[in-house]
Motif scaffolding. Structure first.
Motif, PDB file in Angstrom:
ATOM      1  N   ASN A  12       0.825  -1.207   0.000  1.00 45.96           N
ATOM      2  CA  ASN A  12       0.000   0.000   0.000  1.00 45.96           C
ATOM      3  C   ASN A  12       0.858   1.256   0.000  1.00 45.96           C
ATOM      4  O   ASN A  12       1.830   1.356   0.751  1.00 45.96           O
ATOM      5  N   ASP A  13       0.486   2.212  -0.863  1.00 45.93           N
ATOM      6  CA  ASP A  13       1.144   3.520  -0.944  1.00 45.93           C
ATOM      7  C   ASP A  13       2.628   3.433  -1.277  1.00 45.93           C
ATOM      8  O   ASP A  13       3.373   4.383  -1.046  1.00 45.93           O
ATOM      9  N   ASN A  32      -3.098  -1.237  -2.562  1.00 45.15           N
ATOM     10  CA  ASN A  32      -3.952  -0.055  -2.661  1.00 45.15           C
ATOM     11  C   ASN A  32      -3.106   1.183  -2.896  1.00 45.15           C
ATOM     12  O   ASN A  32      -2.046   1.353  -2.299  1.00 45.15           O
ATOM     13  N   ARG A  33      -3.583   2.037  -3.793  1.00 39.78           N
ATOM     14  CA  ARG A  33      -2.927   3.316  -4.101  1.00 39.78           C
ATOM     15  C   ARG A  33      -1.483   3.134  -4.572  1.00 39.78           C
ATOM     16  O   ARG A  33      -0.584   3.861  -4.159  1.00 39.78           O
ATOM     17  N   ASP A  35       0.863   3.014  -8.056  1.00 41.67           N
ATOM     18  CA  ASP A  35       0.868   3.344  -9.482  1.00 41.67           C
ATOM     19  C   ASP A  35       1.492   2.181 -10.252  1.00 41.67           C
ATOM     20  O   ASP A  35       2.706   2.068 -10.344  1.00 41.67           O
ATOM     21  N   GLY A  51      -6.874  -4.646  -3.890  1.00 42.45           N
ATOM     22  CA  GLY A  51      -6.559  -3.295  -4.333  1.00 42.45           C
ATOM     23  C   GLY A  51      -6.498  -3.157  -5.846  1.00 42.45           C
ATOM     24  O   GLY A  51      -6.375  -2.054  -6.350  1.00 42.45           O
ATOM     25  N   SER A  78     -13.552   0.036  -8.199  1.00 46.80           N
ATOM     26  CA  SER A  78     -12.920   1.260  -7.669  1.00 46.80           C
ATOM     27  C   SER A  78     -13.954   2.228  -7.146  1.00 46.80           C
ATOM     28  O   SER A  78     -15.096   2.190  -7.445  1.00 46.80           O
TER      29      SER A  78
END
Length: 78
Positions: A12-13, A32-33, A35, A51, A78
């Motif tokens: 995540n992130d 999650n989140r 790119d 995610g 989403s």
């Protein structure tokens, strides 16, 4: 990370810009989140990862990733 096996990893992130996941296996990862457009994925195997919405999955498949499960282009989580 080529040929690496990530199981139940939490990404995540994460900033994965330029990461090379070619021929790696990601199973049960939480992403999650993240790119995904900034990583190399040709030949990477993705399965049961949280995610990833359908749009992410379609883009990964188009770039040569191998995905477990079906992609439903009419439904996006989403």
């Amino acid at each position: 990370m080529g040929r690496a096996k990530l199981t139940n990893a939490t990404l995540n992130d994460s900033d994965l810009s330029g990461a090379d996941f070619r021929e790696a296996t990601l199973h049960g990862a939480t992403m999650n989140r993240v790119d995904l457009s900034a990583i190399l994925v040709k030949g990477a195997k993705f399965g049961q990862n949280e995610g990833l919405n359908n749009s992410d999955r379609i883009k990964l498949k188009a770039r040569g990733a191998i995905l477990e499960g079906r992609i439903n282009p009419l439904r996006d989580s989403s």
